[in-house]
Design a protein around this motif. Structure first.
Motif, PDB file in Angstrom:
ATOM      1  N   UNK A  15      -3.652 -26.899 -11.028  1.00 53.99           N
ATOM      2  CA  UNK A  15      -3.977 -25.747 -10.501  1.00 53.99           C
ATOM      3  C   UNK A  15      -3.361 -24.913  -9.504  1.00 53.99           C
ATOM      4  N   UNK A  16      -2.206 -25.139  -9.237  1.00 56.12           N
ATOM      5  CA  UNK A  16      -1.471 -24.863  -7.971  1.00 56.12           C
ATOM      6  C   UNK A  16      -0.426 -23.708  -8.323  1.00 56.12           C
ATOM      7  N   UNK A  17      -0.134 -23.039  -7.435  1.00 51.86           N
ATOM      8  CA  UNK A  17       1.269 -22.079  -7.589  1.00 51.86           C
ATOM      9  C   UNK A  17       2.354 -22.739  -6.524  1.00 51.86           C
ATOM     10  N   UNK A  18       3.280 -22.706  -6.904  1.00 56.24           N
ATOM     11  CA  UNK A  18       4.435 -23.422  -6.235  1.00 56.24           C
ATOM     12  C   UNK A  18       5.675 -22.636  -5.606  1.00 56.24           C
ATOM     13  N   UNK A  19       5.696 -22.557  -4.453  1.00 54.71           N
ATOM     14  CA  UNK A  19       6.666 -22.047  -3.661  1.00 54.71           C
ATOM     15  C   UNK A  19       7.773 -22.951  -3.110  1.00 54.71           C
ATOM     16  N   UNK A  20       8.977 -22.521  -3.358  1.00 57.32           N
ATOM     17  CA  UNK A  20      10.052 -23.543  -2.995  1.00 57.32           C
ATOM     18  C   UNK A  20      11.090 -22.886  -2.107  1.00 57.32           C
ATOM     19  N   UNK A  21      11.233 -23.645  -0.933  1.00 57.78           N
ATOM     20  CA  UNK A  21      12.548 -23.339  -0.332  1.00 57.78           C
ATOM     21  C   UNK A  21      13.802 -23.514  -0.900  1.00 57.78           C
ATOM     22  N   UNK A  22      14.959 -23.142  -0.407  1.00 59.60           N
ATOM     23  CA  UNK A  22      16.292 -23.439  -1.348  1.00 59.60           C
ATOM     24  C   UNK A  22      17.136 -24.502  -0.758  1.00 59.60           C
ATOM     25  N   UNK A  23      17.711 -24.067   0.312  1.00 54.47           N
ATOM     26  CA  UNK A  23      18.759 -24.972   0.979  1.00 54.47           C
ATOM     27  C   UNK A  23      18.088 -26.028   1.673  1.00 54.47           C
ATOM     28  N   UNK A 189      -6.396 -17.140  -7.790  1.00 54.80           N
ATOM     29  CA  UNK A 189      -7.087 -18.317  -7.788  1.00 54.80           C
ATOM     30  C   UNK A 189      -6.727 -19.479  -7.868  1.00 54.80           C
ATOM     31  N   UNK A 190      -5.029 -19.623  -7.841  1.00 52.72           N
ATOM     32  CA  UNK A 190      -4.419 -20.691  -7.738  1.00 52.72           C
ATOM     33  C   UNK A 190      -4.372 -21.421  -6.224  1.00 52.72           C
ATOM     34  N   UNK A 191      -3.972 -22.529  -5.918  1.00 51.21           N
ATOM     35  CA  UNK A 191      -3.889 -23.013  -4.634  1.00 51.21           C
ATOM     36  C   UNK A 191      -2.173 -23.417  -4.398  1.00 51.21           C
ATOM     37  N   UNK A 192      -1.963 -22.368  -3.292  1.00 55.72           N
ATOM     38  CA  UNK A 192      -0.593 -22.312  -2.931  1.00 55.72           C
ATOM     39  C   UNK A 192       0.006 -23.729  -2.639  1.00 55.72           C
ATOM     40  N   UNK A 193       1.219 -24.352  -2.855  1.00 55.51           N
ATOM     41  CA  UNK A 193       1.758 -25.428  -2.219  1.00 55.51           C
ATOM     42  C   UNK A 193       3.266 -24.967  -2.092  1.00 55.51           C
ATOM     43  N   UNK A 194       3.604 -25.208  -0.705  1.00 52.46           N
ATOM     44  CA  UNK A 194       5.030 -24.688  -0.166  1.00 52.46           C
ATOM     45  C   UNK A 194       5.754 -25.900  -0.102  1.00 52.46           C
ATOM     46  N   UNK A 195       7.220 -26.065  -0.300  1.00 52.82           N
ATOM     47  CA  UNK A 195       7.941 -27.321  -0.148  1.00 52.82           C
ATOM     48  C   UNK A 195       9.310 -26.819   0.694  1.00 52.82           C
ATOM     49  N   UNK A 211      -4.693 -20.469   2.877  1.00 52.14           N
ATOM     50  CA  UNK A 211      -5.131 -20.031   1.384  1.00 52.14           C
ATOM     51  C   UNK A 211      -5.792 -21.088   0.481  1.00 52.14           C
ATOM     52  N   UNK A 212      -6.065 -22.044   1.152  1.00 44.90           N
ATOM     53  CA  UNK A 212      -6.788 -23.359   0.454  1.00 44.90           C
ATOM     54  C   UNK A 212      -5.679 -24.393  -0.051  1.00 44.90           C
ATOM     55  N   UNK A 213      -4.364 -24.087   0.258  1.00 45.64           N
ATOM     56  CA  UNK A 213      -3.335 -25.034  -0.474  1.00 45.64           C
ATOM     57  C   UNK A 213      -2.787 -25.982   0.714  1.00 45.64           C
ATOM     58  N   UNK A 214      -1.180 -26.179   0.698  1.00 46.03           N
ATOM     59  CA  UNK A 214      -0.849 -27.161   1.652  1.00 46.03           C
ATOM     60  C   UNK A 214       0.907 -27.063   1.632  1.00 46.03           C
ATOM     61  N   UNK A 215       1.253 -27.642   2.604  1.00 44.19           N
ATOM     62  CA  UNK A 215       2.709 -27.587   2.741  1.00 44.19           C
ATOM     63  C   UNK A 215       3.387 -28.932   2.628  1.00 44.19           C
TER      64      UNK A 215
END
Length: 249
Positions: A15-23, A189-195, A211-215
């Protein structure tokens, strides 16, 4: 406390949206931006993750989007570049570029400073300019003094990172990019996850939490807004591969 952050659970992306750093997150850091090695498994892994999450995967990087394209090739993902100054949606739409006319004169001074010392590397971006001093760490104090002076004179901001300084317009950051993408219908409606690994990722960790997600912090423990932690790039790849239901080739 940062020193007791645990690895993220395997079902965190449900149920998440995934956000990814690169380097430092998807690829190992290198002495120069062009010296990175993109693992052969990365593009298939990103494709599997996008399929698994219904297209809710985005790259949010300090690199310019054109540079990300050059290293990743054709991928149908939303991307933010230049620490939130550039934004391209998954359908190809581009957000207006937050550029500054005051940057042009500063570019020349930074290039001249870099030419004086072997090991300093200038990275040009559409709306900012970065100076990498990993190859000449003893010049860090002089580089900071130059960037702070330019910021005072031009009204631009200094963005510090791992052995790099960036001069850029004030305002946008990786957290802003995450929040904008979360406003897209596909992400609703997704839960953001940032890496991410760098100090520049802290804005995105905080925005995800709001926004209800996590890092997920990558690398050594530190004071952070992230909730979880992975040791290194290899640990990120293994966790993402497990979450995508596939094996790293």
């Amino acid at each position: 406390m940062a020193d007791i952050l645990r690895p993220p659970p395997s079902d965190l992306l449900d149920g998440a949206a995934l956000f990814l750093d690169f380097d430092g997150t998807l690829v190992e850091l290198a002495e120069a931006p062009d010296a990175i090695r993109v693992p052969g498994h990365l593009r298939p892994l990103l494709t599997r993750l996008s399929d698994r999450l219904g297209g809710c995967v985005a790259i949010v990087s300090g690199r310019a989007i054109a540079d990300l394209d050059r290293h990743l090739g054709p991928v149908t993902l939303a991307m933010s570049g230049s620490h939130g100054l550039e934004l391209r949606f998954a359908d190809g739409r581009l957000a207006p570029l937050a550029a500054s006319g005051a940057l042009n004169a500063a570019r020349g001074e930074i290039r001249r400073f870099a030419e004086e010392t072997p090991g300093l590397l200038v990275e040009e971006k559409p709306a900012s300019i970065a100076l990498h001093f990993r190859g000449a760490p003893d010049r860090a104090p002089q580089a900071r003094a130059l960037f702070e002076a330019l910021a005072r004179r031009t009204g631009l901001s200094v963005q510090p990172g791992k052995m790099v300084l960036e001069l850029r317009p004030a305002g946008a950051n990786k957290g802003d990019a995450l929040a904008t993408l979360m406003g897209e219908p596909a992400f609703a409606g997704k839960r953001p996850v940032f890496v991410g690994d760098d100090l520049t990722d802290e804005h995105a960790f905080a925005a995800a939490a709001e926004l209800g997600g996590a890092g997920i912090l990558v690398g050594p423990a530190r004071a952070t807004a992230a909730r979880w932690r992975l040791d290194d790039v290899a640990a990120v790849a293994a966790w993402l591969s497990n979450a995508s239901g596939g094996l790293i080739a």
